[in-house]
Design an enzyme around this catalytic site. Sequence first.
Site, PDB file in Angstrom:
ATOM      1  N   LYS A 149      35.646  46.825  34.002  1.00 37.98           N
ATOM      2  CA  LYS A 149      36.632  47.021  32.926  1.00 37.98           C
ATOM      3  C   LYS A 149      35.980  47.391  31.597  1.00 37.98           C
ATOM      4  CE  LYS A 149      40.623  44.671  34.797  1.00 37.98           C
ATOM      5  NZ  LYS A 149      41.530  43.531  34.772  1.00 37.98           N
TER       6      LYS A 149
ATOM      7  N   ARG B  36      38.332  39.117  41.493  1.00 38.47           N
ATOM      8  CA  ARG B  36      38.846  40.423  41.954  1.00 38.47           C
ATOM      9  C   ARG B  36      37.855  41.510  41.542  1.00 38.47           C
ATOM     10  NH1 ARG B  36      41.646  44.653  39.834  1.00 38.47           N
ATOM     11  NH2 ARG B  36      43.140  45.689  41.184  1.00 38.47           N
TER      12      ARG B  36
END
Length: 283
Positions: free
Chosen positions: A228, A262
């Site tokens: 991210k 995740r």
Amino acid sequence: MTSALYPTRLPCGNRVLDLAHTHVMGILNVTPDSFSDGGRFSQRDAALRHAEAMVVAGATLIDVGGESTRPGARVVSPLEELERIAPVVELINRELDVIISVDTSTPAVIRETARLGAGLINDVRSLRRDGALDAAAATGLPVCLMHMRGEPGDMQDNPHYQDLMAEVSAFLLERMQQCAAVGIPNERIILDPGFGFAKSLQHNLSLFKHMEGLHALGRPLLVGVSRKSMIGQALGRPVAERLYGGLALAALAMVKGARILRVHDVAETIDVVRMIAAVESAE
Ligand code: 8Y7
């Protein structure tokens, strides 16, 4: 590692997730199918092979998603989303021993993928779409509720918080209450701070640092930070160079008590999890 305050056995359809341990959830993005049947078959086969590689590497959950949540991403119709995801869910359920998580906000997709063998509903909108609460309740499956404000398209427009931790906690508590009201008990809920969703870099870092505060809600935490932009911004790295930063955050999240990580890079993250588990189980 924080010891769990909740029963650790979480039924996920026909499988059970033991939340006494930290698990790795592998990310499987199902890209648009081509119009020819040949293309459709080969893309489904590629998705299965990618899922299989993640399971072999140690993933206990596969998160199947067919709608991009990136800002500015094209809107996908419910039918198109279903046509992308459903065959892949069916295929993975038939071929692999893994819990299938469906990354969706769409009631029809929730209902149909549950029928095809999904074990967990992962909704970045926390069941706020019309009909999503009832659809999720009807499946009897656990649900991951994630903090976000607004919609993926506008969420990064200058996010502001008075008290970040308190607001994230209050949001998740309100969603847990909405779930309880339709018959999804707290025992079936997983919570997620929602890294990168309606948050600046400083918000993401602060939320990560103080993540333990969310244990007060009494439910297991899922953390998704793989590749991210918070890693990109903190380190000055393009998306292809965010692995080590992501592994640092995976380790830190596990030590802070997160139970599901995740990630895209399953094999690497599994080594992190096993190494920390080895130290934590020592005398
Ligand atoms: C998350 C997520 C995404 C997350 C949960 C990306 C679908 C963006 N991020 N689901 N989904 N938590 N529960 O970069 O952080 O993977 S999509």
